[in-house]
Each structure stands twice: as structure tokens, then as C-alpha cells.
Design an enzyme around this catalytic site. Structure first.
Site, PDB file in Angstrom:
ATOM      1  N   THR A 181       0.825  -1.202   0.000  1.00  0.00           N
ATOM      2  CA  THR A 181       0.000   0.000   0.000  1.00  0.00           C
ATOM      3  C   THR A 181       0.861   1.254   0.000  1.00  0.00           C
ATOM      4  O   THR A 181       1.955   1.261   0.582  1.00  0.00           O
ATOM      5  CB  THR A 181      -0.948  -0.009   1.216  1.00  0.00           C
ATOM      6  OG1 THR A 181      -1.717   1.175   1.201  1.00  0.00           O
ATOM      7  CG2 THR A 181      -0.219  -0.098   2.534  1.00  0.00           C
TER       8      THR A 181
ATOM      9  N   SER B  41      -1.439   3.401  10.489  1.00  0.00           N
ATOM     10  CA  SER B  41      -2.382   2.565  11.249  1.00  0.00           C
ATOM     11  C   SER B  41      -1.722   1.207  11.469  1.00  0.00           C
ATOM     12  O   SER B  41      -0.732   0.868  10.800  1.00  0.00           O
ATOM     13  CB  SER B  41      -3.692   2.355  10.471  1.00  0.00           C
ATOM     14  OG  SER B  41      -3.484   1.446   9.395  1.00  0.00           O
TER      15      SER B  41
ATOM     16  N   TYR C 235      -2.939  -1.499  10.572  1.00  0.00           N
ATOM     17  CA  TYR C 235      -3.081  -2.198   9.286  1.00  0.00           C
ATOM     18  C   TYR C 235      -1.920  -1.830   8.352  1.00  0.00           C
ATOM     19  O   TYR C 235      -1.238  -2.702   7.804  1.00  0.00           O
ATOM     20  CB  TYR C 235      -4.418  -1.853   8.606  1.00  0.00           C
ATOM     21  CG  TYR C 235      -4.310  -1.947   7.099  1.00  0.00           C
ATOM     22  CD1 TYR C 235      -4.182  -3.194   6.485  1.00  0.00           C
ATOM     23  CD2 TYR C 235      -4.234  -0.804   6.291  1.00  0.00           C
ATOM     24  CE1 TYR C 235      -4.012  -3.280   5.098  1.00  0.00           C
ATOM     25  CE2 TYR C 235      -4.064  -0.898   4.921  1.00  0.00           C
ATOM     26  CZ  TYR C 235      -3.955  -2.130   4.332  1.00  0.00           C
ATOM     27  OH  TYR C 235      -3.762  -2.229   2.978  1.00  0.00           O
ATOM     28  N   HIS C 236      -1.704  -0.507   8.155  1.00  0.00           N
ATOM     29  CA  HIS C 236      -0.638  -0.092   7.233  1.00  0.00           C
ATOM     30  C   HIS C 236       0.707  -0.636   7.710  1.00  0.00           C
ATOM     31  O   HIS C 236       1.559  -1.010   6.908  1.00  0.00           O
ATOM     32  CB  HIS C 236      -0.605   1.436   7.107  1.00  0.00           C
ATOM     33  CG  HIS C 236      -1.757   2.014   6.314  1.00  0.00           C
ATOM     34  ND1 HIS C 236      -2.899   2.519   6.897  1.00  0.00           N
ATOM     35  CD2 HIS C 236      -1.943   2.148   4.975  1.00  0.00           C
ATOM     36  CE1 HIS C 236      -3.722   2.956   5.953  1.00  0.00           C
ATOM     37  NE2 HIS C 236      -3.172   2.744   4.771  1.00  0.00           N
TER      38      HIS C 236
ATOM     39  N   LYS D  62       1.557  -4.101   6.531  1.00  0.00           N
ATOM     40  CA  LYS D  62       2.081  -4.158   5.160  1.00  0.00           C
ATOM     41  C   LYS D  62       3.584  -3.885   5.148  1.00  0.00           C
ATOM     42  O   LYS D  62       4.320  -4.430   4.325  1.00  0.00           O
ATOM     43  CB  LYS D  62       1.364  -3.127   4.282  1.00  0.00           C
ATOM     44  CG  LYS D  62      -0.113  -3.396   4.091  1.00  0.00           C
ATOM     45  CD  LYS D  62      -0.330  -4.545   3.125  1.00  0.00           C
ATOM     46  CE  LYS D  62      -1.773  -4.691   2.718  1.00  0.00           C
ATOM     47  NZ  LYS D  62      -2.027  -5.843   1.855  1.00  0.00           N
TER      48      LYS D  62
HETATM   49  P1  NAD Z   1     -11.109  -7.391   0.671  1.00  0.00           P
HETATM   50  O1  NAD Z   1     -11.185  -7.419   2.156  1.00  0.00           O
HETATM   51  O2  NAD Z   1     -12.350  -7.110  -0.084  1.00  0.00           O
HETATM   52  O3  NAD Z   1     -10.478  -8.757   0.132  1.00  0.00           O
HETATM   53  C1  NAD Z   1      -9.501  -9.484   0.841  1.00  0.00           C
HETATM   54  C2  NAD Z   1      -9.904 -10.950   0.770  1.00  0.00           C
HETATM   55  O4  NAD Z   1      -8.916 -11.729   1.462  1.00  0.00           O
HETATM   56  C3  NAD Z   1     -11.238 -11.236   1.444  1.00  0.00           C
HETATM   57  O5  NAD Z   1     -12.099 -11.948   0.577  1.00  0.00           O
HETATM   58  C4  NAD Z   1     -10.873 -12.049   2.683  1.00  0.00           C
HETATM   59  O6  NAD Z   1     -11.862 -12.979   3.035  1.00  0.00           O
HETATM   60  C5  NAD Z   1      -9.564 -12.703   2.252  1.00  0.00           C
HETATM   61  N1  NAD Z   1      -8.682 -13.028   3.390  1.00  0.00           N
HETATM   62  C6  NAD Z   1      -8.302 -12.233   4.405  1.00  0.00           C
HETATM   63  N2  NAD Z   1      -7.513 -12.893   5.258  1.00  0.00           N
HETATM   64  C7  NAD Z   1      -7.388 -14.159   4.772  1.00  0.00           C
HETATM   65  C8  NAD Z   1      -6.709 -15.307   5.216  1.00  0.00           C
HETATM   66  N3  NAD Z   1      -5.999 -15.319   6.359  1.00  0.00           N
HETATM   67  N4  NAD Z   1      -6.793 -16.454   4.479  1.00  0.00           N
HETATM   68  C9  NAD Z   1      -7.514 -16.476   3.322  1.00  0.00           C
HETATM   69  N5  NAD Z   1      -8.189 -15.392   2.861  1.00  0.00           N
HETATM   70  C10 NAD Z   1      -8.127 -14.250   3.579  1.00  0.00           C
HETATM   71  O7  NAD Z   1      -9.966  -6.317   0.314  1.00  0.00           O
HETATM   72  P2  NAD Z   1      -9.655  -5.581  -1.073  1.00  0.00           P
HETATM   73  O8  NAD Z   1     -10.171  -4.201  -1.000  1.00  0.00           O
HETATM   74  O9  NAD Z   1     -10.023  -6.464  -2.196  1.00  0.00           O
HETATM   75  O10 NAD Z   1      -8.081  -5.490  -0.984  1.00  0.00           O
HETATM   76  C11 NAD Z   1      -7.268  -6.555  -1.433  1.00  0.00           C
HETATM   77  C12 NAD Z   1      -5.801  -6.264  -1.131  1.00  0.00           C
HETATM   78  O11 NAD Z   1      -5.418  -5.043  -1.764  1.00  0.00           O
HETATM   79  C13 NAD Z   1      -5.512  -6.100   0.344  1.00  0.00           C
HETATM   80  O12 NAD Z   1      -4.279  -6.715   0.651  1.00  0.00           O
HETATM   81  C14 NAD Z   1      -5.412  -4.604   0.532  1.00  0.00           C
HETATM   82  O13 NAD Z   1      -4.552  -4.301   1.585  1.00  0.00           O
HETATM   83  C15 NAD Z   1      -4.848  -4.157  -0.807  1.00  0.00           C
HETATM   84  N6  NAD Z   1      -5.252  -2.786  -1.146  1.00  0.00           N
HETATM   85  C16 NAD Z   1      -6.580  -2.456  -1.264  1.00  0.00           C
HETATM   86  C17 NAD Z   1      -6.927  -1.153  -1.597  1.00  0.00           C
HETATM   87  C18 NAD Z   1      -8.357  -0.702  -1.737  1.00  0.00           C
HETATM   88  O14 NAD Z   1      -8.598   0.498  -1.960  1.00  0.00           O
HETATM   89  N7  NAD Z   1      -9.340  -1.599  -1.632  1.00  0.00           N
HETATM   90  C19 NAD Z   1      -5.910  -0.199  -1.813  1.00  0.00           C
HETATM   91  C20 NAD Z   1      -4.576  -0.577  -1.668  1.00  0.00           C
HETATM   92  C21 NAD Z   1      -4.243  -1.885  -1.345  1.00  0.00           C
HETATM   93  N1  USQ Z   2     -11.361  10.118   4.674  1.00  0.00           N
HETATM   94  C1  USQ Z   2     -12.224  11.186   4.778  1.00  0.00           C
HETATM   95  N2  USQ Z   2     -13.552  10.925   4.843  1.00  0.00           N
HETATM   96  C2  USQ Z   2     -14.065   9.655   4.785  1.00  0.00           C
HETATM   97  C3  USQ Z   2     -13.181   8.564   4.660  1.00  0.00           C
HETATM   98  C4  USQ Z   2     -11.831   8.835   4.617  1.00  0.00           C
HETATM   99  O1  USQ Z   2     -11.805  12.344   4.820  1.00  0.00           O
HETATM  100  O2  USQ Z   2     -15.291   9.507   4.856  1.00  0.00           O
HETATM  101  C5  USQ Z   2      -9.908  10.357   4.583  1.00  0.00           C
HETATM  102  C6  USQ Z   2      -9.064   9.631   5.611  1.00  0.00           C
HETATM  103  O3  USQ Z   2      -8.951  10.364   6.810  1.00  0.00           O
HETATM  104  C7  USQ Z   2      -7.753   9.461   4.877  1.00  0.00           C
HETATM  105  C8  USQ Z   2      -8.171   9.339   3.422  1.00  0.00           C
HETATM  106  O4  USQ Z   2      -9.487   9.848   3.330  1.00  0.00           O
HETATM  107  O5  USQ Z   2      -6.970  10.608   5.006  1.00  0.00           O
HETATM  108  C9  USQ Z   2      -8.152   7.921   2.896  1.00  0.00           C
HETATM  109  O6  USQ Z   2      -8.957   7.083   3.718  1.00  0.00           O
HETATM  110  P1  USQ Z   2      -9.551   5.713   3.147  1.00  0.00           P
HETATM  111  O7  USQ Z   2     -10.378   5.090   4.209  1.00  0.00           O
HETATM  112  O8  USQ Z   2     -10.158   5.935   1.823  1.00  0.00           O
HETATM  113  O9  USQ Z   2      -8.204   4.889   2.859  1.00  0.00           O
HETATM  114  P2  USQ Z   2      -7.173   4.158   3.820  1.00  0.00           P
HETATM  115  O10 USQ Z   2      -7.615   4.095   5.207  1.00  0.00           O
HETATM  116  O11 USQ Z   2      -5.812   4.755   3.578  1.00  0.00           O
HETATM  117  O12 USQ Z   2      -7.190   2.665   3.262  1.00  0.00           O
HETATM  118  C10 USQ Z   2      -7.546   2.337   1.923  1.00  0.00           C
HETATM  119  C11 USQ Z   2      -7.778   0.826   1.883  1.00  0.00           C
HETATM  120  C12 USQ Z   2      -6.456   0.120   2.236  1.00  0.00           C
HETATM  121  C13 USQ Z   2      -5.351   0.610   1.309  1.00  0.00           C
HETATM  122  C14 USQ Z   2      -5.222   2.120   1.327  1.00  0.00           C
HETATM  123  C15 USQ Z   2      -4.303   2.634   0.250  1.00  0.00           C
HETATM  124  O13 USQ Z   2      -8.790   0.469   2.811  1.00  0.00           O
HETATM  125  O14 USQ Z   2      -6.622  -1.279   2.096  1.00  0.00           O
HETATM  126  O15 USQ Z   2      -4.122   0.040   1.721  1.00  0.00           O
HETATM  127  O16 USQ Z   2      -6.515   2.701   1.023  1.00  0.00           O
HETATM  128  S1  USQ Z   2      -3.327   4.005   0.808  1.00  0.00           S
HETATM  129  O17 USQ Z   2      -4.234   5.021   1.337  1.00  0.00           O
HETATM  130  O18 USQ Z   2      -2.591   4.489  -0.325  1.00  0.00           O
HETATM  131  O19 USQ Z   2      -2.467   3.506   1.846  1.00  0.00           O
END
Ligand code: NAD
Ligand code: USQ
Length: 398
Positions: free
Chosen positions: A144, A179, A181-182, A185
Site C-alpha cells: 500500500t 495505522s 493495518y498499514h 504491510k
Molecule cells: P477485501 O477485504 O475485499 O479482500 C480481501 C480478501 O482476502 C477477502 O475476501 C478475505 O476474506 C480474504 N482473506 C483475508 N484474510 C485471509 C486469510 N488469512 N486467508 C484467506 N483469505 C483471507 O480487500 P480488497 O479491497 O479487495 O483489498 C485486497 C488487497 O489489496 C488487500 O491486501 C489490501 O490491503 C490491498 N489494497 C486495497 C486497496 C483498496 O482500496 N481496496 C488499496 C490498496 C491496497
Molecule cells: N477520509 C475522509 N472521509 C471519509 C473517509 C476517509 O476524509 O469519509 C480520509 C481519511 O482520513 C484518509 C483518506 O481519506 O486521510 C483515505 O482514507 P480511506 O479510508 O479511503 O483509505 P485508507 O484508510 O488509507 O485505506 C484504503 C484501503 C487500504 C489501502 C489504502 C491505500 O482500505 O486497504 O491500503 O486505502 S493508501 O491510502 O494508499 O495507503
């Protein structure tokens, strides 16, 4: 190629599996349905209805003629991981399967521990299975952009050349994630880099920005092929949330001043980037990092763009930022490596936002207004959400 998509039941994993399958790759899908469990735990649901994985796979076969292999299990179970790799024998593995919500990881101790255990252990099990069975498998791992945080200098793609006391080296770019979470990664990135160094694994870390959009060429072929779309305060991401808020007449929830700037990309580009990484593998021993986003916007800019594209009144409101993050900062992140491989970005035009608003409108009766409010506060160690008690708490939290 034989490609195993981990997390293939999720928002991005499912459309990626279809995209790769439609392009003639043999695709296997791995998931433990944890994501569907978080919905039950939080009492929220995808805006767009999604059918179960088995139904999705059957429908894809009917519509496209292509089969998908499915492996239902948990990456934190090492036996499951090595058995799946031995059975499917992939050329490449695309790893999406992690708990991906920053707010979810900040609910309380239990959710932070669950997130890091789930993500870090699953990834480690995978590294071991690859090292034991076939070091030639190319790991394409979803990282990420948030790993870097918001430093007051340009962000590079993974590495930065540093000259210190007259000596120069190319080093991993410093990480300041926002966070637990971050942070998970970042831990993954270090573990993968180390595995490439000691075992000669080949890996690509895709430091992806925030994804928007819901429909792809394949998912629109039948309602059963739809992917999920989250808008709630825990799993919904900013632009997707703003579109839902505009449609239901909810003020757009800009946290703080809205100067937070992030890299963004269309879901269509996620699919294209993953395929480009798969088709152009890293070299043996190489830990390659691509910054996977196409444009950057501040939160306020996004709110204005959605308000401008919407036919009707939209209120943009500033709500106190529940997170601890810089609200005004410098942001200039490199993102040329995927463009060099041939990525043709789908940019965020007014038409794209209108398309997104239209697809949201089709399901507006499913919006739960109570789910929109942000509930998780970074400064608190136990959000009210957690103290209300959840029957389906993460099981590996300890
Ligand atoms: P998502 O939660 O919709 O999909 C993740 C999937 O992984 C789910 O179906 C979940 O059931 C499965 N999973 C989680 N833990 C598992 C485990 N231990 N074993 C097997 N399956 C498991 O998330 P997404 O939005 O599709 O994101 C996918 C990936 O991309 C994530 O790694 C996320 O961090 C990354 N990512 C997402 C975004 C975004 O904006 N959605 C942005 C940047 C990075
Ligand atoms: N934000 C608002 N209002 C909202 C929701 C979010 O102002 O209603 C702000 C947050 O404070 C933050 C930004 O928007 O500053 C992004 O928040 P987000 O929830 O859209 O994204 P984030 O928490 O960073 O996480 C999402 C995905 C995660 C991925 C990440 C990419 O859930 O899986 O890793 O985006 S990145 O942001 O580049 O790290």
C-alpha cells in the site's frame, strides 16, 4: 500462466481472477471468507449484493466457458498453504488476502493483534511454501502507498539513494505508516525482501493507492459476477463513500481540513497493473517495488469533484478527523514503473464519477445511513464500537 489469486473472493481479488481468466490464464482462487465475517461482525453489508463464491464460479463458467479452481482455507494455516501450492502448482501468486481496513485495525487491541497476526503470518506461511516447493514462483504482493506515510520529501518507488558521511547506498525507502493495518504491510514488505535475499525468491510489492469503482468488463456480464462495494465507516474508502453519500443526500464526510492527499486508481487499473506485473516477473532474488496509482488528489478535491459531477445539491461537511494524520502536507510520489511496462491509466473524469454515481443509484435502497458515520477513533485504545461487544470477534486475536 497458472495464477493463484489469494483473497479471490474480495473486492479486488474477484474481478482480478475474472480478468486473468478471461485472458486465458489458468486461475485458482483462495479465500477463507474472513471479509464476509467482518460484515457480520460490524453489522454492515456490501452496497451491491454479492452471491457466494461457489455460485460466482459456476456463473463464470456458464458465461465465459472458463473454469476457476477454488481452495477454501486460511493462509495462517501453513498446511493449507503448502497443500494448495502443491496442488495448483502456480507460476505466479497474486496475494490480496489480508485484513485491509485501517479503521478495523484501530478498533482495539484485539483487532490490531488480529490484523497483524492474520496478515504477517499468512504472508510468512506463503514465503515458506514458495521457498520449499518452487523458488521460481513469482509472488505479486499487494502492499500500500500508506506504507510510506506523508514525508516532507518526494516518495520514490521502494528505494531511495542516500549519501551519508560521504558514502552512498540504495536503501529501502523509510516507512511511516498511519495505522496498525498499514504497519502490517510494512512488516510484510520487510519479510518478503528478506526472503528474496536469503532464498532467492522473486517478488513484486505493489504499493497500491486507494481504489475506486465497482464495475469491470467481466463483472458486468451477469449480476452474479458483481464484486462487493463498501461505503461504511470502517471498510468504505473515501471516493466510494463520497459517491454513496452524494446519492443518499448525506453530507460528504471530509475528515478535518481535507488537505490529506493520496494516490488513487480506478479498479480497472488494478487489474491491468496486476497482469503487467505477472507477465513481467521480477528476477530471481529481486524484490521489486511498484507504486500502483495513477493520480493523486486531496480529500477536499475529491469531495468537490463528486459534488460537481452530481446532478443536484451536495453538502460537503468537515467532521473532526477520527484519525491521527497530517491534514496539510507535501505529497509527490513517483509512479513510473507500471507506466513503463505499458499501463494506460483510466483517469478520474467527470464521466467516470457519473458512472460510479449511476451504479450506486441502482442500489440506493440498500444504503444503511447508520453505517456511514466514522466510529473508530485513533486516539482511543477501545472504540465504542468494540465495547458494544461483537459476537463474531476475530478468532486468532489471542
Ligand atoms: P477485501 O477485504 O475485499 O479482500 C480481501 C480478501 O482476502 C477477502 O475476501 C478475505 O476474506 C480474504 N482473506 C483475508 N484474510 C485471509 C486469510 N488469512 N486467508 C484467506 N483469505 C483471507 O480487500 P480488497 O479491497 O479487495 O483489498 C485486497 C488487497 O489489496 C488487500 O491486501 C489490501 O490491503 C490491498 N489494497 C486495497 C486497496 C483498496 O482500496 N481496496 C488499496 C490498496 C491496497
Ligand atoms: N477520509 C475522509 N472521509 C471519509 C473517509 C476517509 O476524509 O469519509 C480520509 C481519511 O482520513 C484518509 C483518506 O481519506 O486521510 C483515505 O482514507 P480511506 O479510508 O479511503 O483509505 P485508507 O484508510 O488509507 O485505506 C484504503 C484501503 C487500504 C489501502 C489504502 C491505500 O482500505 O486497504 O491500503 O486505502 S493508501 O491510502 O494508499 O495507503
Amino acid at each position: 500462466m497458472r495464477v493463484l489469486v489469494l483473497g479471490g473472493d474480495g473486492y479486488l481479488g474477484w474481478p482480478t481472477a475474472l480478468y486473468l481468466s478471461s485472458r486465458g490464464h489458468d486461475v485458482g482462487v483462495v479465500d477463507n471468507f474472513a471479509r464476509r465475517g467482518y460484515d457480520l461482525e460490524m453489522g454492515v453489508d456490501s452496497l451491491v449484493p454479492i452471491v457466494n463464491l461457489q455460485q460466482r464460479v459456476r456463473r463464470w463458467k456458464e458465461v465465459s466457458g472458463h473454469s476457476l479452481d477454488t481452495f477454501i482455507g486460511d493462509l495462517t494455516d501453513a498446511t493449507f498453504v503448502s497443500g494448495t501450492l502443491a496442488t495448483f502448482a502456480p507460476d505466479a501468486i497474486v496475494h490480496f488476502a489480508e485484513q485491509r481496513s485501517a479503521p478495523y485495525s484501530m478498533i482495539d487491541r484485539q483487532h490490531a493483534v488480529y490484523t497483524q497476526a492474520n496478515n504477517v503470518i499468512g504472508n510468512l506461511n506463503l514465503l515458506y511454501a514458495i521457498a520449499e516447493q518452487n523458488r521460481d514462483i513469482h509472488l505479486v504482493k499487494l502492499g500500500t502507498m500508506g506504507e510510506y506515510g506523508t514525508p516532507n520529501i518526494d516518495i520514490e518507488e521502494g528505494y531511495i539513494e542516500i549519501t551519508h558521511k560521504g558514502r552512498t547506498d540504495l536503501l529501502p525507502y523509510p516507512k511511516q505508516p498511519g495505522s496498525f493495518y498499514h504497519l502490517s504491510k510494512v512488516h510484510d514488505s520487510h519479510n518478503i525482501h528478506f526472503a528474496c535475499r536469503i532464498w532467492g525468491l522473486r517478488a513484486t510489492d505493489l504499493n497500491q493507492g486507494i481504489v475506486y469503482g465497482q464495475q469491470t468488463e467481466e463483472t458486468v456480464l451477469h449480476p452474479d459476477l458483481a464484486t462487493r462495494f463498501d461505503y461504511d465507516g470502517v471498510f468504505g474508502t473515501v471516493l466510494n463513500r463520497f459517491c454513496v453519500q452524494a446519492v443518499v443526500g448525506h453530507p460528504l464526510t471530509v475528515y478535518g481540513t481535507g488537505g490529506q492527499t493520496r494516490g488513487m486508481l480506478n479498479i480497472l487499473d488494478t487489474l491491468a497493473c496486476v497482469e503487467l506485473a505477472v507477465l513481467n516477473p521480477a528476477d530471481p532474488g529481486e524484490f521489486r517495488v511498484f507504486n500502483q496509482f495513477t493520480e493523486s488528489f486531496s480529500v477536499s478535491q475529491m469531495a468537490t469533484m463528486v459534488a460537481d459531477a452530481f446532478d443536484g445539491e451536495v453538502e460537503v461537511s468537515s467532521v473532526p478527523d477520527p484519525r491521527v494524520e497530517k491534514e496539510e502536507h507535501y505529497y509527490n510520489a513517483a509512479h513510473t514503473k507500471l507506466l513503463d511496462l505499458g499501463l494506460e491509466p483510466h483517469l478520474l473524469t467527470r464521466e467516470v464519477i457519473r458512472g460510479l454515481l449511476d451504479s450506486v443509484r441502482d442500489h440506493r435502497d440498500r444504503v444503511d445511513l447508520d453505517a456511514i458515520r466514522p466510529t473508530v477513533k485513533w486516539r482511543e485504545t477501545a472504540s465504542t464500537l468494540a465495547t458494544s461487544g461483537s459476537a463474531l470477534s476475530p478468532t486468532t486475536a489471542g
